[in-house]
Design an enzyme around this catalytic site. Structure first.
Site, PDB file in Angstrom:
ATOM      1  N   CYS A 291       5.312  -7.557   7.724  1.00 44.02           N
ATOM      2  CA  CYS A 291       6.275  -6.987   8.688  1.00 44.02           C
ATOM      3  C   CYS A 291       6.601  -8.046   9.731  1.00 44.02           C
ATOM      4  O   CYS A 291       5.710  -8.761  10.195  1.00 44.02           O
ATOM      5  CB  CYS A 291       5.645  -5.754   9.352  1.00 44.02           C
ATOM      6  SG  CYS A 291       6.742  -4.950  10.547  1.00 44.02           S
TER       7      CYS A 291
ATOM      8  N   CYS B 161       3.935  -5.987  16.328  1.00 44.28           N
ATOM      9  CA  CYS B 161       3.248  -5.056  17.233  1.00 44.28           C
ATOM     10  C   CYS B 161       1.768  -5.453  17.361  1.00 44.28           C
ATOM     11  O   CYS B 161       1.109  -5.772  16.362  1.00 44.28           O
ATOM     12  CB  CYS B 161       3.363  -3.613  16.734  1.00 44.28           C
ATOM     13  SG  CYS B 161       5.068  -3.026  16.679  1.00 44.28           S
TER      14      CYS B 161
ATOM     15  N   SER C 295      10.183   6.133   9.887  1.00 45.12           N
ATOM     16  CA  SER C 295       9.611   5.708  11.162  1.00 45.12           C
ATOM     17  C   SER C 295      10.085   4.309  11.521  1.00 45.12           C
ATOM     18  O   SER C 295      10.061   3.396  10.689  1.00 45.12           O
ATOM     19  CB  SER C 295       8.084   5.723  11.045  1.00 45.12           C
ATOM     20  OG  SER C 295       7.499   5.310  12.246  1.00 45.12           O
TER      21      SER C 295
ATOM     22  N   CYS D 246      -1.120  -3.548  15.203  1.00 42.81           N
ATOM     23  CA  CYS D 246      -0.853  -3.195  13.811  1.00 42.81           C
ATOM     24  C   CYS D 246      -1.295  -4.267  12.821  1.00 42.81           C
ATOM     25  O   CYS D 246      -0.954  -5.443  12.976  1.00 42.81           O
ATOM     26  CB  CYS D 246       0.645  -2.920  13.654  1.00 42.81           C
ATOM     27  SG  CYS D 246       1.085  -2.389  12.006  1.00 42.81           S
TER      28      CYS D 246
ATOM     29  N   GLU E  33       0.816  -1.209   0.000  1.00 42.69           N
ATOM     30  CA  GLU E  33       0.000   0.000   0.000  1.00 42.69           C
ATOM     31  C   GLU E  33       0.853   1.264   0.000  1.00 42.69           C
ATOM     32  O   GLU E  33       1.923   1.301   0.589  1.00 42.69           O
ATOM     33  CB  GLU E  33      -0.842   0.040   1.286  1.00 42.69           C
ATOM     34  CG  GLU E  33      -1.863  -1.044   1.361  1.00 42.69           C
ATOM     35  CD  GLU E  33      -2.503  -1.140   2.742  1.00 42.69           C
ATOM     36  OE1 GLU E  33      -2.646  -0.108   3.425  1.00 42.69           O
ATOM     37  OE2 GLU E  33      -2.874  -2.254   3.127  1.00 42.69           O
TER      38      GLU E  33
ATOM     39  N   SER F 261       8.521   4.996  17.015  1.00 37.64           N
ATOM     40  CA  SER F 261       7.223   4.547  17.529  1.00 37.64           C
ATOM     41  C   SER F 261       7.433   4.110  18.963  1.00 37.64           C
ATOM     42  O   SER F 261       7.863   2.985  19.217  1.00 37.64           O
ATOM     43  CB  SER F 261       6.710   3.382  16.682  1.00 37.64           C
ATOM     44  OG  SER F 261       6.536   3.807  15.353  1.00 37.64           O
TER      45      SER F 261
ATOM     46  N   CYS G  11       3.059   8.286   1.682  1.00 38.11           N
ATOM     47  CA  CYS G  11       3.458   7.359   2.738  1.00 38.11           C
ATOM     48  C   CYS G  11       3.707   6.008   2.083  1.00 38.11           C
ATOM     49  O   CYS G  11       2.789   5.423   1.492  1.00 38.11           O
ATOM     50  CB  CYS G  11       2.338   7.260   3.779  1.00 38.11           C
ATOM     51  SG  CYS G  11       2.650   6.012   5.039  1.00 38.11           S
TER      52      CYS G  11
ATOM     53  N   GLY H  16       5.622  -2.429   6.911  1.00 38.80           N
ATOM     54  CA  GLY H  16       7.012  -2.863   7.066  1.00 38.80           C
ATOM     55  C   GLY H  16       7.818  -2.024   8.029  1.00 38.80           C
ATOM     56  O   GLY H  16       7.393  -0.953   8.458  1.00 38.80           O
ATOM     57  N   GLU H  17       8.990  -2.541   8.361  1.00 43.01           N
ATOM     58  CA  GLU H  17       9.898  -1.835   9.265  1.00 43.01           C
ATOM     59  C   GLU H  17      11.123  -1.420   8.437  1.00 43.01           C
ATOM     60  O   GLU H  17      11.940  -2.256   8.059  1.00 43.01           O
ATOM     61  CB  GLU H  17      10.288  -2.781  10.417  1.00 43.01           C
ATOM     62  CG  GLU H  17      11.450  -2.339  11.262  1.00 43.01           C
ATOM     63  CD  GLU H  17      11.349  -0.901  11.796  1.00 43.01           C
ATOM     64  OE1 GLU H  17      10.303  -0.514  12.331  1.00 43.01           O
ATOM     65  OE2 GLU H  17      12.348  -0.169  11.657  1.00 43.01           O
TER      66      GLU H  17
ATOM     67  N   CYS I 282      -2.126   1.881   7.965  1.00 38.06           N
ATOM     68  CA  CYS I 282      -1.284   0.885   7.303  1.00 38.06           C
ATOM     69  C   CYS I 282      -1.755  -0.552   7.444  1.00 38.06           C
ATOM     70  O   CYS I 282      -2.154  -0.997   8.496  1.00 38.06           O
ATOM     71  CB  CYS I 282       0.165   1.017   7.753  1.00 38.06           C
ATOM     72  SG  CYS I 282       0.407   1.096   9.519  1.00 38.06           S
TER      73      CYS I 282
HETATM   74  N1  SAH Z   1       7.505  -0.102  11.280  1.00 40.88           N
HETATM   75  C1  SAH Z   1       7.589   1.311  11.425  1.00 40.88           C
HETATM   76  C2  SAH Z   1       6.757   2.095  10.420  1.00 40.88           C
HETATM   77  C3  SAH Z   1       5.376   1.625  10.069  1.00 40.88           C
HETATM   78  S1  SAH Z   1       3.951   1.964  11.040  1.00 40.88           S
HETATM   79  C4  SAH Z   1       7.257   1.724  12.827  1.00 40.88           C
HETATM   80  O1  SAH Z   1       6.925   0.869  13.630  1.00 40.88           O
HETATM   81  O2  SAH Z   1       7.407   2.891  13.140  1.00 40.88           O
HETATM   82  C5  SAH Z   1       3.698   3.684  11.136  1.00 40.88           C
HETATM   83  C6  SAH Z   1       3.130   4.082  12.497  1.00 40.88           C
HETATM   84  O3  SAH Z   1       1.761   3.661  12.657  1.00 40.88           O
HETATM   85  C7  SAH Z   1       3.899   3.485  13.662  1.00 40.88           C
HETATM   86  O4  SAH Z   1       4.061   4.435  14.661  1.00 40.88           O
HETATM   87  C8  SAH Z   1       2.950   2.405  14.119  1.00 40.88           C
HETATM   88  O5  SAH Z   1       3.221   2.012  15.443  1.00 40.88           O
HETATM   89  C9  SAH Z   1       1.614   3.060  13.923  1.00 40.88           C
HETATM   90  N2  SAH Z   1       0.465   2.157  13.905  1.00 40.88           N
HETATM   91  C10 SAH Z   1       0.394   0.886  13.491  1.00 40.88           C
HETATM   92  N3  SAH Z   1      -0.860   0.394  13.660  1.00 40.88           N
HETATM   93  C11 SAH Z   1      -1.587   1.388  14.189  1.00 40.88           C
HETATM   94  C12 SAH Z   1      -2.945   1.512  14.609  1.00 40.88           C
HETATM   95  N4  SAH Z   1      -3.795   0.494  14.520  1.00 40.88           N
HETATM   96  N5  SAH Z   1      -3.344   2.701  15.098  1.00 40.88           N
HETATM   97  C13 SAH Z   1      -2.498   3.744  15.208  1.00 40.88           C
HETATM   98  N6  SAH Z   1      -1.208   3.684  14.842  1.00 40.88           N
HETATM   99  C14 SAH Z   1      -0.746   2.525  14.341  1.00 40.88           C
END
Ligand code: SAH
Length: 347
Positions: A110, A114, A189, A117, A90, A212, A103, A157-158, A331
């Protein structure tokens, strides 16, 4: 076969010299690629024999849009691209007053796990190449018909789990002969892969690092972010301090507000204590509901109370504006839906 778009200009020069071509060819080919051509035939100012030779040695990646959703609320556009191997990622285009921001995803799926996510459900399928990340920016710009001025690596992804390809992508998208997007217009990020943060600090790139954080204490953070068991909060924050010292760039902390998990006034005060002495900006993100997760967003009043505590202590704190809430713009959600509803290859 090799993907030609992942090559830097100097690598392309070497490759073309090896094919017996004059020096100026590399820039010609590079310019075509960074304009988004889908085939060597479209490079009309190259001799036919060379176009054929390039086609024997290289492929040009060019994703196919399989979904395109435009928000009626704010003009945000979400793309689901199909890559050459059938996997999907995406990209989101957001129209801010300071310019068009895209973005992008850095991986298919990933590995980080988390709890809140959608991108990590199903794990990592594969990492994207530098050229594929460039494609996300390039083909979004072509579709939008307007220039992209900012990039955030905050999609699926990370990025620091795909470190070398991400660094290569940054070089490509930043290059004067390519899209020429300045480092100060790029944010990356990460969930907190400490050794890579330190490595990135050494490179002294002028991009914005977003971390994050989502919780200031190890118990909570380890519960929602497995990466914290490997690199706990103190180690992460000390890497952030090092990043600031090396680059002079203020760190941006993302903090998803999760009801009754990380949103109390005590937690806000602990966060303040942990961030003391570190020039930071905290971005509160109202949690997006993910169907598969029991975690719920905090109440609006709770978010405001949290913000007030930080602001009163002098920490810059914003609440992220929700864009594209009518199109599953956060995402991983669109890819999940598509996987569920089709027989396309999935994780
Ligand atoms: N892997 C990287 C970048 C991708 S996610 C990272 O972890 O930073 C981009 C941001 O969206 C991150 O801060 C992530 O923690 C947050 N995120 C993921 N799922 C989410 C959700 N359901 N609600 C709000 N933020 C979310």
């Amino acid at each position: 076969m090799n993907e030609i778009k992942s090559l830097t200009l100097s690598e392309l020069k070497t490759a073309l010299t090896d094919l017996g071509q004059p020096g100026f060819r590399a820039k010609q080919v590079y310019t075509w690629l960074h304009r988004g051509v889908r085939s060597f035939e479209e490079m009309t100012d190259l001799p036919k024999a060379l176009r054929e030779k390039l086609g024997e040695n290289w492929t040009i990646t060019a994703p196919i849009p399989v979904r395109r959703q435009e928000s009626r609320l704010d003009g945000t556009v979400k793309y689901l691209w199909r890559l050459h191997d059938g996997n999907c990622v995406e990209t989101v285009l957001m129209k801010y007053h300071h310019g068009n921001t895209v973005c992008i995803s850095s991986e298919v799926g990933c590995p980080m796990g988390c709890a809140f996510c959608a991108s990590t459900i199903g794990g990592l399928v594969r990492r994207l190449s530098a050229g594929e990340m460039l494609d996300e920016v390039l083909f979004t710009e072509l579709d939008a018909g307007e220039p992209i001025s900012n990039i955030v690596l905050m999609g699926i992804g990370e990025p620091l789990d795909n470190y070398s390809n991400v660094c290569r992508f940054l070089e490509l998208v930043n290059s004067g002969e390519g899209m020429n997007i300045g480092m100060r217009h790029i944010s990356l990020s990460t969930c907190g892969i400490v050794p890579r943060i330190l490595e990135l600090a050494e490179s002294k790139l002028q991009l914005t690092l977003s971390v994050s954080l989502h919780a200031p204490d190890d118990e909570t953070r380890s519960r929602i972010m497995p990466v914290n068991r490997r690199w706990p909060v103190e180690e992460l924050l000390s890497a952030c301090r090092c990043y600031y010292e090396k680059t002079g760039r203020r760190i941006s902390f993302e903090y998803a507000m999760i009801r009754d998990v990380n949103d109390s006034p005590e937690t806000a005060r602990l966060l303040l204590k942990k961030l003391r002495g570190l020039p930071a900006h905290v971005n509160l993100i109202p949690l997006n509901n993910v169907e598969e997760s029991p975690l719920k967003p905090s109440e609006r009043t709770t978010v405001l109370r949290f913000q007030k505590i930080l602001e009163e202590a002098g920490v810059a704190c914003t609440i992220r504006r929700t864009l594209g809430s009518d199109i599953d713009a956060s995402c991983g959600q669109l890819r999940r839906k598509y996987q569920k509803s089709s027989s396309q290859p999935s994780s």
